[in-house]
Write an enzyme that holds these catalytic residues in place. Structure first.
Site, PDB file in Angstrom:
ATOM      1  N   GLY A 101      -9.718 -17.432  77.215  1.00  0.00           N
ATOM      2  CA  GLY A 101     -10.518 -18.653  77.329  1.00  0.00           C
ATOM      3  C   GLY A 101      -9.666 -19.900  77.111  1.00  0.00           C
ATOM      4  O   GLY A 101      -8.444 -19.874  77.292  1.00  0.00           O
ATOM      5  N   GLY A 103      -8.458 -21.591  74.550  1.00  0.00           N
ATOM      6  CA  GLY A 103      -7.301 -21.570  73.647  1.00  0.00           C
ATOM      7  C   GLY A 103      -6.111 -20.889  74.313  1.00  0.00           C
ATOM      8  O   GLY A 103      -4.988 -21.415  74.314  1.00  0.00           O
ATOM      9  N   SER A 104      -6.364 -19.722  74.899  1.00  0.00           N
ATOM     10  CA  SER A 104      -5.279 -18.964  75.543  1.00  0.00           C
ATOM     11  C   SER A 104      -4.717 -19.739  76.725  1.00  0.00           C
ATOM     12  O   SER A 104      -3.495 -19.788  76.937  1.00  0.00           O
ATOM     13  CB  SER A 104      -5.807 -17.619  76.052  1.00  0.00           C
ATOM     14  OG  SER A 104      -6.485 -16.940  75.043  1.00  0.00           O
ATOM     15  N   ASP A 127     -18.167 -17.279  76.689  1.00  0.00           N
ATOM     16  CA  ASP A 127     -18.752 -18.622  76.646  1.00  0.00           C
ATOM     17  C   ASP A 127     -18.886 -19.223  78.051  1.00  0.00           C
ATOM     18  O   ASP A 127     -19.653 -20.157  78.263  1.00  0.00           O
ATOM     19  CB  ASP A 127     -17.888 -19.555  75.782  1.00  0.00           C
ATOM     20  CG  ASP A 127     -17.646 -18.983  74.393  1.00  0.00           C
ATOM     21  OD1 ASP A 127     -18.430 -18.116  73.967  1.00  0.00           O
ATOM     22  OD2 ASP A 127     -16.666 -19.395  73.753  1.00  0.00           O
ATOM     23  N   ARG A 154     -38.240  -8.110  71.821  1.00  0.00           N
ATOM     24  CA  ARG A 154     -39.543  -8.437  72.418  1.00  0.00           C
ATOM     25  C   ARG A 154     -40.576  -7.352  72.105  1.00  0.00           C
ATOM     26  O   ARG A 154     -41.759  -7.647  71.900  1.00  0.00           O
ATOM     27  CB  ARG A 154     -39.411  -8.628  73.936  1.00  0.00           C
ATOM     28  CG  ARG A 154     -40.735  -8.912  74.632  1.00  0.00           C
ATOM     29  CD  ARG A 154     -40.545  -9.214  76.094  1.00  0.00           C
ATOM     30  NE  ARG A 154     -39.842 -10.473  76.315  1.00  0.00           N
ATOM     31  CZ  ARG A 154     -40.383 -11.672  76.154  1.00  0.00           C
ATOM     32  NH1 ARG A 154     -41.637 -11.791  75.758  1.00  0.00           N
ATOM     33  NH2 ARG A 154     -39.678 -12.760  76.381  1.00  0.00           N
ATOM     34  N   GLU A 187     -39.775 -18.232  75.665  1.00  0.00           N
ATOM     35  CA  GLU A 187     -40.642 -19.418  75.691  1.00  0.00           C
ATOM     36  C   GLU A 187     -39.846 -20.716  75.606  1.00  0.00           C
ATOM     37  O   GLU A 187     -40.271 -21.741  76.111  1.00  0.00           O
ATOM     38  CB  GLU A 187     -41.652 -19.360  74.534  1.00  0.00           C
ATOM     39  CG  GLU A 187     -42.897 -18.555  74.845  1.00  0.00           C
ATOM     40  CD  GLU A 187     -42.623 -17.061  74.937  1.00  0.00           C
ATOM     41  OE1 GLU A 187     -41.661 -16.596  74.308  1.00  0.00           O
ATOM     42  OE2 GLU A 187     -43.380 -16.372  75.661  1.00  0.00           O
ATOM     43  N   LYS A 213     -52.205 -16.880  72.475  1.00  0.00           N
ATOM     44  CA  LYS A 213     -50.819 -16.441  72.695  1.00  0.00           C
ATOM     45  C   LYS A 213     -50.096 -16.478  71.353  1.00  0.00           C
ATOM     46  O   LYS A 213     -49.848 -17.553  70.811  1.00  0.00           O
ATOM     47  CB  LYS A 213     -50.119 -17.375  73.693  1.00  0.00           C
ATOM     48  CG  LYS A 213     -48.654 -17.072  73.900  1.00  0.00           C
ATOM     49  CD  LYS A 213     -48.052 -18.017  74.928  1.00  0.00           C
ATOM     50  CE  LYS A 213     -46.553 -17.891  75.037  1.00  0.00           C
ATOM     51  NZ  LYS A 213     -46.043 -16.540  75.202  1.00  0.00           N
ATOM     52  N   GLN A 251     -22.220  -9.254  71.496  1.00  0.00           N
ATOM     53  CA  GLN A 251     -22.198  -9.901  72.818  1.00  0.00           C
ATOM     54  C   GLN A 251     -20.807  -9.908  73.454  1.00  0.00           C
ATOM     55  O   GLN A 251     -20.661 -10.120  74.647  1.00  0.00           O
ATOM     56  CB  GLN A 251     -22.697 -11.352  72.696  1.00  0.00           C
ATOM     57  CG  GLN A 251     -24.129 -11.441  72.256  1.00  0.00           C
ATOM     58  CD  GLN A 251     -24.467 -12.807  71.681  1.00  0.00           C
ATOM     59  OE1 GLN A 251     -25.017 -13.651  72.370  1.00  0.00           O
ATOM     60  NE2 GLN A 251     -24.124 -13.051  70.428  1.00  0.00           N
TER      61      GLN A 251
END
Ligand code: F6P
Length: 318
Positions: A101, A103-104, A127, A154, A187, A213, A251
């Protein structure tokens, strides 16, 4: 003519697949590749390993990087840079491919501009914040990993009729948050690039509640706020119970998606071809299904993304 190149990596899904493509493309040109272990620290310490066709077999589906990685404080110093140059000279490296990214890629730009080293970048970060580049390696996998986690959250949000605030990574960029929120049918989403009003969100929650809801999922980009603070504010303003989930480093890992593997194949191959053609101080990028080069001095500038259309769509559909 290039005889031997080095490669430095950061970690995210698709990096190993890019290494495979790069090494095998190089091999087809009789170009030797040395893998640099632990990023710029490995360049400073002279920690390199030969990569041939066989050393990259069986890695196309692996997350992370087989070369390991590190954030190098030493490379930011003049002494560290001199040590890195010494390694480049001693190992006879005619060029460097840097996969990572901002930095590299900033490190690669410095090596090119200050020391005349031939470099080619491959943008790789969950990112997706490399300027001028539509798709960084790893971002698609990260969206899908986060989405998988969100679908599971969910299940509980719906069953227990709860409000969940889910924090996703992305540093100062809202890309991951926006994509996950839209794909996950959330939402709301709080992004670094947009203002938001917690009072307004709470009014919507209360109005929704009055209509029956009762389950909500709000995504928070880590560059905007923390899930803990947002959840506490919602509870404070509405009196309703909230739960939080911080998805964190899951992630950045995992098996690369088909999209990231194909991107890796194309970018890994192109990086070698462009370096051999004499290009330097640039990174490879895919735009409208065609390969192009983005100068590193542009790539390392802050990326300004606009999410209004996608955000409006999310609100319309939620
Ligand atoms: O840049 C990738 C990223 O995963 C960001 O999304 C996150 O803010 C950061 O790195 C986390 O860094 P570290 O792994 O050093 O904690």
């Amino acid at each position: 003519m290039l005889r031997r190149i080095g490669v430095i990596t950061r970690d995210c899904a698709g990096v190993n697949a890019a290494l495979r493509a790069l090494v095998r493309t190089a091999a087809s040109h009789n170009l030797e590749v040395l893998g640099i272990i632990r990023g710029y620290d490995g360049l400073i310490d002279g920690n390199l390993t030969v990569l041939d066709r066989r050393s990259v077999s069986g890695i196309i589906n692996l997350g992370g990087t087989i070369l390991k990685s590190a954030r190098s404080e030493r490379f930011l110093t003049a002494a560290g840079q001199q040590q890195a140059l010494k390694t480049i000279r001693e190992h006879g490296l005619d060029g460097l491919v840097v996969i990572g990214g901002n930095g590299s890629l900033s490190g690669a730009h410095l090596l090119a501009t200050k020391y005349g080293i031939r470099v080619m970048g491959i943008p790789a970060t969950i990112d997706n914040d490399v300027n001028g580049v539509d798709f960084c390696l790893g971002a698609d996998t990260a969206v899908n990993v986060a989405l998988d986690a969100l679908d599971k959250i969910r299940d509980t949000a719906t069953s227990l009729e709860r409000i969940f605030v889910v924090e996703v990574m992305g540093r100062d960029c809202g890309y991951l948050a926006m994509k996950v929120a839209l794909a996950g049918g959330c939402e709301d989403v709080l992004l670094p690039e947009q203002d938001f009003s917690l009072e307004e969100i709470c009014r919507e929650i209360e109005a929704g509640n009055a209509r029956g809801k009762v389950s909500w999922i709000v995504i928070v980009a880590e560059g905007r706020a923390t899930a803990r603070d947002v959840a506490a504010a919602i509870t404070g303003l509405t009196g309703l119970e909230t739960r939080i989930a911080v998805l964190g480093h899951i992630q950045r890992g995992g098996r690369p998606t088909a999209f990231d593997r194909i991107l890796a194949a194309r970018l890994g191959n192109a990086a070698v071809e462009y370096l051999m053609a004499g290009e330097t101080d640039k990174c490879v990028s895919l735009k409208n299904d065609s390969l192009e080069l983005v100068p590193l001095e542009i790539a390392i500038q802050p990326k300004k993304l606009k999410f209004e259309p996608e955000y409006r769509l999310l609100k319309l559909l939620s």
